[in-house]
Design an enzyme around this catalytic site. Structure first.
Site, PDB file in Angstrom:
ATOM      1  N   ASP A  22      -8.192  -2.449 -10.283  1.00  0.00           N
ATOM      2  CA  ASP A  22      -8.300  -2.971  -8.920  1.00  0.00           C
ATOM      3  C   ASP A  22      -8.243  -4.502  -8.901  1.00  0.00           C
ATOM      4  OD1 ASP A  22      -8.538  -2.741  -6.174  1.00  0.00           O
ATOM      5  OD2 ASP A  22     -10.725  -2.757  -6.195  1.00  0.00           O
ATOM      6  N   ASN A  70      -4.373   5.729  -0.774  1.00  0.00           N
ATOM      7  CA  ASN A  70      -3.537   4.527  -0.731  1.00  0.00           C
ATOM      8  C   ASN A  70      -2.283   4.684   0.146  1.00  0.00           C
ATOM      9  OD1 ASN A  70      -4.361   3.533  -4.154  1.00  0.00           O
ATOM     10  ND2 ASN A  70      -5.192   2.730  -2.228  1.00  0.00           N
TER      11      ASN A  70
HETATM   12  C1  IPE Z   1      -8.755   2.263  -5.991  1.00  0.00           C
HETATM   13  O1  IPE Z   1      -8.636   0.996  -5.456  1.00  0.00           O
HETATM   14  C2  IPE Z   1      -7.420   2.845  -6.264  1.00  0.00           C
HETATM   15  C3  IPE Z   1      -6.639   2.232  -7.327  1.00  0.00           C
HETATM   16  C4  IPE Z   1      -6.969   1.206  -8.064  1.00  0.00           C
HETATM   17  C5  IPE Z   1      -5.364   2.856  -7.578  1.00  0.00           C
HETATM   18  P1  IPE Z   1      -8.656   0.737  -3.886  1.00  0.00           P
HETATM   19  O2  IPE Z   1      -8.396  -0.703  -3.713  1.00  0.00           O
HETATM   20  O3  IPE Z   1      -7.745   1.673  -3.197  1.00  0.00           O
HETATM   21  O4  IPE Z   1     -10.161   1.109  -3.505  1.00  0.00           O
HETATM   22  P2  IPE Z   1     -11.005   0.743  -2.222  1.00  0.00           P
HETATM   23  O5  IPE Z   1     -10.165   1.106  -1.023  1.00  0.00           O
HETATM   24  O6  IPE Z   1     -11.284  -0.718  -2.258  1.00  0.00           O
HETATM   25  O7  IPE Z   1     -12.257   1.545  -2.341  1.00  0.00           O
HETATM   26  C1  IPE Z   2      -5.175  -2.039  -7.031  1.00  0.00           C
HETATM   27  O1  IPE Z   2      -5.153  -3.300  -6.461  1.00  0.00           O
HETATM   28  C2  IPE Z   2      -3.825  -1.378  -7.011  1.00  0.00           C
HETATM   29  C3  IPE Z   2      -3.740  -0.252  -6.079  1.00  0.00           C
HETATM   30  C4  IPE Z   2      -4.680   0.218  -5.334  1.00  0.00           C
HETATM   31  C5  IPE Z   2      -2.428   0.388  -5.999  1.00  0.00           C
HETATM   32  P1  IPE Z   2      -5.344  -3.522  -4.909  1.00  0.00           P
HETATM   33  O2  IPE Z   2      -3.989  -3.503  -4.272  1.00  0.00           O
HETATM   34  O3  IPE Z   2      -6.312  -2.558  -4.348  1.00  0.00           O
HETATM   35  O4  IPE Z   2      -5.911  -4.983  -4.867  1.00  0.00           O
HETATM   36  P2  IPE Z   2      -7.053  -5.531  -3.914  1.00  0.00           P
HETATM   37  O5  IPE Z   2      -8.267  -4.682  -4.124  1.00  0.00           O
HETATM   38  O6  IPE Z   2      -6.543  -5.432  -2.520  1.00  0.00           O
HETATM   39  O7  IPE Z   2      -7.249  -6.941  -4.364  1.00  0.00           O
HETATM   40 MG    MG Z   3      -8.326  -2.622  -4.102  1.00  0.00          MG
END
Ligand code: IPE
Ligand code: IPE
Ligand code: MG
Length: 249
Positions: A22, A70
């Protein structure tokens, strides 16, 4: 090739590491770039982490690449993520195979394009007999989906074989069937939540949260996580004294 990293005692290297990768979006925004720039950088961090885990002798690395929630993101970001997934599978398949790494994708793949589903099947087949490490990519994965699909398949199987649901083990129907449970669970990006990643499987995993954003996660950060893991006493319900006396082999 085993890494003789002096700070890591091979005996305490986790057998299975699971990672919520993340922080890609915030990493990019901090540089005034589009969020998708962070996802591209995230692929590089993943490549490095695969190499580091293999060098430490980790058996299974499971990474959360795309959650079942997502899809709620802007279409343009989802499209970039799907494109990156396809491109990475295409570009990395031969390298994974050459390094004797088995690739397994978990999640509901029915929502992916036919081309992506075909590529997944192809790379899984290519690498299916590899033995050095298993790389599990969780894509369109949700822990709740996993438990629910396992229960449905178990019930169906019991009915078809004229047996009771009690005759079967839920573990055998989860998408992670056959894999050891994660020993070390890492989440980068500062949030301290599970976000519907592995739910059943992390019952006794050691949890490690770091503020480091995923594109900045490297071998040093992995080493720090493994060092933290190696200081923990896993008791699995026993007392500390029982563990010291060798209750768990
Ligand atoms: C979890 O991260 C999913 C992945 C890293 C693929 P998210 O960014 O989607 O999680 P939330 O929404 O902050 O809980
Ligand atoms: C994790 O990074 C990747 C996916 C969830 C696909 P994020 O895209 O959630 O990055 P932040 O949390 O918005 O910084
Ligand atoms: Mg995230």
């Amino acid at each position: 090739m085993q890494d003789t990293d002096s700070q890591i005692n091979q005996a305490t290297v986790p057998r299975h590491i699971a990672i919520i990768m993340d922080g890609n979006g915030r990493w990019a925004l901090r540089q005034n770039k589009a969020r998708t720039f962070g996802h591209k950088a995230g692929v590089n961090a993943l490549k490095q982490t695969i190499e580091s885990c293999a060098s430490y002798g980790v058996d299974v690395l499971t990474v959360f690449a795309f959650s079942s929630e997502n899809w709620l993101r802007p279409k343009q970001e989802v499209d970039v993520l799907m494109g990156l997934f396809m491109l990475t599978l295409k570009n990395q398949a031969n390298k994974l195979h050459k390094n004797n790494i088995r690739l397994k994708i978990i999640g509901d793949r029915s929502r992916f394009s036919t081309a992506l589903q075909g590529k997944i099947t192809e790379v899984e087949a290519l690498t299916s007999n590899n033995t050095s490490m298993t790389l599990v990519i969780a894509a369109n994965y949700g822990g709740q989906w996993d438990i629910s699909q396992a229960l449905k398949r178990l019930a169906k199987h019991a009915k078809e074989t004229n047996k009771s649901v009690d005759d079967f083990d839920i573990n055998d129907f989860l998408s992670t069937a056959g894999l050891p449970e994660p020993d070390l669970f890492i989440r980068t990006g500062g949030e301290q939540r599970i976000s519907n990643f592995l739910l059943w499987q992390i019952a006794y995993s050691e949890l490690y949260f770091t503020d480091v954003l995923w594109p900045d996660f490297d071998k040093n950060e992995l080493r720090t996580a493994i060092m933290s893991y190696s200081t923990r006493q896993r008791r699995f319900g026993h007392t500390s004294e029982q563990i010291s006396a060798g209750a768990i082999k």
